[in-house]
Structure formats: C-alpha cells, structure tokens
Scaffold this active site. Structure first.
Site, PDB file in Angstrom:
ATOM      1  N   LYS A  22       0.828  -1.217   0.000  1.00  0.00           N
ATOM      2  CA  LYS A  22       0.000   0.000   0.000  1.00  0.00           C
ATOM      3  C   LYS A  22       0.858   1.261   0.000  1.00  0.00           C
ATOM      4  CE  LYS A  22      -4.041  -1.955   2.253  1.00  0.00           C
ATOM      5  NZ  LYS A  22      -5.064  -1.732   3.248  1.00  0.00           N
ATOM      6  N   ARG A  27       3.958   5.976  -3.738  1.00  0.00           N
ATOM      7  CA  ARG A  27       5.068   6.467  -4.569  1.00  0.00           C
ATOM      8  C   ARG A  27       4.745   6.292  -6.055  1.00  0.00           C
ATOM      9  NH1 ARG A  27      10.592   7.377  -5.300  1.00  0.00           N
ATOM     10  NH2 ARG A  27      11.307   6.360  -7.184  1.00  0.00           N
ATOM     11  N   ARG A  45       9.568  -4.783   8.248  1.00  0.00           N
ATOM     12  CA  ARG A  45      10.048  -6.015   8.876  1.00  0.00           C
ATOM     13  C   ARG A  45       9.179  -6.335  10.095  1.00  0.00           C
ATOM     14  NH1 ARG A  45       9.741  -4.251  13.344  1.00  0.00           N
ATOM     15  NH2 ARG A  45      11.203  -3.003  14.526  1.00  0.00           N
ATOM     16  N   VAL A  46       9.185  -7.636  10.435  1.00  0.00           N
ATOM     17  CA  VAL A  46       8.605  -8.013  11.728  1.00  0.00           C
ATOM     18  C   VAL A  46       9.798  -8.174  12.654  1.00  0.00           C
ATOM     19  CG1 VAL A  46       7.379  -9.826  12.978  1.00  0.00           C
ATOM     20  CG2 VAL A  46       6.558  -9.079  10.748  1.00  0.00           C
ATOM     21  N   ARG A  77       9.285   1.495   7.361  1.00  0.00           N
ATOM     22  CA  ARG A  77      10.066   2.729   7.263  1.00  0.00           C
ATOM     23  C   ARG A  77       9.809   3.369   5.919  1.00  0.00           C
ATOM     24  NH1 ARG A  77      15.406   0.515   9.985  1.00  0.00           N
ATOM     25  NH2 ARG A  77      14.605   0.789  12.093  1.00  0.00           N
ATOM     26  N   GLU A 139       4.259   0.273  13.775  1.00  0.00           N
ATOM     27  CA  GLU A 139       4.980   1.552  13.881  1.00  0.00           C
ATOM     28  C   GLU A 139       5.562   1.926  12.514  1.00  0.00           C
ATOM     29  OE1 GLU A 139       7.709   3.130  17.292  1.00  0.00           O
ATOM     30  OE2 GLU A 139       9.043   2.326  15.765  1.00  0.00           O
TER      31      GLU A 139
HETATM   32  P1  0O2 Z   1      14.812  -2.016  16.081  1.00  0.00           P
HETATM   33  O1  0O2 Z   1      15.871  -3.042  15.939  1.00  0.00           O
HETATM   34  O2  0O2 Z   1      14.923  -0.896  15.087  1.00  0.00           O
HETATM   35  O3  0O2 Z   1      13.452  -2.625  16.101  1.00  0.00           O
HETATM   36  P2  0O2 Z   1      12.768   3.050  23.145  1.00  0.00           P
HETATM   37  O4  0O2 Z   1      13.042   1.747  22.440  1.00  0.00           O
HETATM   38  O5  0O2 Z   1      12.675   2.925  24.620  1.00  0.00           O
HETATM   39  O6  0O2 Z   1      13.747   4.134  22.728  1.00  0.00           O
HETATM   40  P3  0O2 Z   1       9.987   3.028  22.191  1.00  0.00           P
HETATM   41  O7  0O2 Z   1       8.966   3.346  23.220  1.00  0.00           O
HETATM   42  O8  0O2 Z   1      10.076   1.620  21.723  1.00  0.00           O
HETATM   43  O9  0O2 Z   1      11.396   3.631  22.666  1.00  0.00           O
HETATM   44  O10 0O2 Z   1       9.585   3.866  20.941  1.00  0.00           O
HETATM   45  P4  0O2 Z   1      10.382   4.730  19.954  1.00  0.00           P
HETATM   46  O11 0O2 Z   1      11.528   5.418  20.595  1.00  0.00           O
HETATM   47  O12 0O2 Z   1       9.390   5.605  19.304  1.00  0.00           O
HETATM   48  O13 0O2 Z   1      10.890   3.690  18.889  1.00  0.00           O
HETATM   49  C1  0O2 Z   1      11.960   2.852  19.090  1.00  0.00           C
HETATM   50  C2  0O2 Z   1      12.541   2.551  17.721  1.00  0.00           C
HETATM   51  O14 0O2 Z   1      12.979   3.769  17.117  1.00  0.00           O
HETATM   52  C3  0O2 Z   1      13.781   1.698  17.821  1.00  0.00           C
HETATM   53  O15 0O2 Z   1      13.412   0.357  17.813  1.00  0.00           O
HETATM   54  C4  0O2 Z   1      14.577   2.121  16.598  1.00  0.00           C
HETATM   55  O16 0O2 Z   1      14.063   1.536  15.424  1.00  0.00           O
HETATM   56  C5  0O2 Z   1      14.293   3.604  16.574  1.00  0.00           C
HETATM   57  N1  0O2 Z   1      15.208   4.332  17.445  1.00  0.00           N
HETATM   58  C6  0O2 Z   1      14.898   5.012  18.563  1.00  0.00           C
HETATM   59  N2  0O2 Z   1      15.980   5.582  19.107  1.00  0.00           N
HETATM   60  C7  0O2 Z   1      17.025   5.265  18.316  1.00  0.00           C
HETATM   61  C8  0O2 Z   1      18.424   5.578  18.344  1.00  0.00           C
HETATM   62  O17 0O2 Z   1      18.942   6.260  19.230  1.00  0.00           O
HETATM   63  N3  0O2 Z   1      19.174   5.055  17.335  1.00  0.00           N
HETATM   64  C9  0O2 Z   1      18.659   4.294  16.329  1.00  0.00           C
HETATM   65  N4  0O2 Z   1      19.485   3.847  15.395  1.00  0.00           N
HETATM   66  N5  0O2 Z   1      17.344   3.981  16.284  1.00  0.00           N
HETATM   67  C10 0O2 Z   1      16.533   4.455  17.251  1.00  0.00           C
HETATM   68  P5  0O2 Z   1      14.289  -0.711  18.581  1.00  0.00           P
HETATM   69  O18 0O2 Z   1      13.397  -1.709  19.201  1.00  0.00           O
HETATM   70  O19 0O2 Z   1      15.242  -0.039  19.511  1.00  0.00           O
HETATM   71  O20 0O2 Z   1      15.145  -1.363  17.486  1.00  0.00           O
END
Ligand code: 0O2
Length: 207
Positions: A22, A27, A45-46, A77, A139
């Site tokens: 979707k 695009r 991704r899951v 994304r 998300e």
């Molecule tokens: P992955 O491997 O990408 O799935 P929190 O995880 O506590 O910071 P929350 O409540 O999960 O926060 O929600 P948030 O912050 O809206 O979303 C988290 C996701 O945003 C992360 O998933 C990353 O994909 C991205 N993200 C947030 N902060 C950073 C950061 O400092 N650096 C990078 N590279 N990505 C970030 P996951 O589960 O951490 O990882």
C-alpha cells in the site's frame, strides 16, 4: 514454543506485507502523475523474536501485554529525500481510511539524546484472518535518507556497545547526527533555489 511465536506473529507478518504494498503504491501514484514523490523508498520487517524478548525485558513489559505495549513488532520505514517531505507523508497517512493513527512521536523537533531523528506514527491496522478481523499495532518510521544513513549505522554500532557508548563516542555520534541534519538543511536550500530559478526562467519565457 516456536509454533506459538509463529502463530502470534502471523498477523504482524500479514500487516507488514500488506502495508508495504500500500505504501509503495503511494510512490507509484506520484510517479504516474509526474509529480515529485515525497517517498523515496519503503521497507518493512517483523521484529525478530530475540529482539522482542530483549525489549520486553529492558522495558519491563509482561509477555501477556505484548500486543498493547510493544508497538513496533510490525515496523515500516518510509524514506524521504527532503525534511519537508516528511510532513507531507504524515498528512497522507492521516487521511487514510484503512488504518487509525493511535500515536505520533516527533523525534525531529525533539531529537533523542543519541542524536536520533525520525517521525514515528503508530497505527492500528485491521488484518483479515480466517477467524475474523484482528487489529494489530504497526509503527511507521518516516525519515530522510540522511537520517536513515545515521540511524542504520548507529544501530549496527549499538549492538557492540548495547546502548552504552563511551562518552567520546556518544559525543561524536551526536555530532555526526548534526552533520547529517545540516546536510538535509543544505539540500532543502539548494532545492528551493533551483525551484526559484526555474520559476523565474519559465516566467521570462512566458513573456
Ligand atoms: P529495532 O531493531 O529498530 O526494532 P525506546 O526503544 O525505549 O527508545 P519506544 O517506546 O520503543 O522507545 O519507541 P520509539 O523510541 O518511538 O521507537 C523505538 C525505535 O525507534 C527503535 O526500535 C529504533 O528503530 C528507533 N530508534 C529510537 N531511538 C534510536 C536511536 O537512538 N538510534 C537508532 N538507530 N534507532 C533508534 P528498537 O526496538 O530499539 O530497534
């Protein structure tokens, strides 16, 4: 246990596949109508099981509350060329009727301490299954190519340090994030000037 995870994750897999089609479709529609697409590319991704488990431990989420408290089991994304494109993409998402936005997190206006920038939209997406409709949280992260460049590399470095960088590395990563943002701002300025010059040129040609 693996079978249980498989059936738990099945609707999330379905949501990611459907939303990828979707959102990529948006695009395509811009391209077909010869308009600038605010979306450069879309990925999805899951979350791998080990990341789900680690995050629940880190955030103290009981496994029974996974569905409501872990919002990024399904993740999409959307990458944009320009920072201005991001708000246009969010507007497009707000207008859609196939899911409901439940939360928005603006890490562009309010960048994270790490230097991370991105706009997060959490949606409730209805998946049609043989047992009826299942609503799952997804998300959607919307970011520029430069924000994605920084986040992708920082994420892979993070695995080595598990989020606890030495202070000087932390500061350099913050500076690298600022450099990426300056690049975004410069590209927007260049684009603006080119558009102005083009408008002038067309005006003169019309006279
Ligand atoms: P992955 O491997 O990408 O799935 P929190 O995880 O506590 O910071 P929350 O409540 O999960 O926060 O929600 P948030 O912050 O809206 O979303 C988290 C996701 O945003 C992360 O998933 C990353 O994909 C991205 N993200 C947030 N902060 C950073 C950061 O400092 N650096 C990078 N590279 N990505 C970030 P996951 O589960 O951490 O990882």
């Amino acid at each position: 246990m693996n079978g249980q995870w498989e059936s738990f994750l099945a609707p999330y897999e379905q949501a990611v596949s459907e939303l990828k089609v979707k959102l990529k479709g948006i695009r395509k529609q811009f391209e077909e109508t010869n308009q600038h697409s605010p979306i450069e590319f879309v990925t999805g991704r899951v979350k791998p099981i080990h990341s789900i488990v680690n995050k629940t431990i880190r955030k103290g989420i009981p496994l029974a509350n996974l569905e409501t408290e872990l919002q990024d089991i399904a993740g999409l994304r959307m990458m944009c060329q320009f920072v201005e494109d991001i708000k246009n993409v969010v507007e497009l998402l707000r207008k859609r009727k196939d899911f409901t936005i439940v939360e928005e997190r603006d890490y562009i206006t309010n960048k994270k301490n790490s230097g991370y920038r991105s706009y997060h939209v959490v949606v409730e997406y209805p998946v049609q299954t043989i047992e009826g409709e299942r609503k799952v949280l997804v998300e959607i992260q919307i970011r520029t190519l430069a924000m994605n460049f920084w986040a992708t590399i920082e994420h892979s470095l993070n695995y080595k340090y598990k989020g606890k960088y030495p202070e000087n590395i932390h500061e350099r990563l913050q500076r690298a994030a600022e450099a990426a943002f300056l690049l975004d701002e410069e590209m927007s300025l260049i684009r603006g000037e080119i558009q102005e010059a083009q408008a002038e040129f067309s005006k003169k040609n019309d006279q």
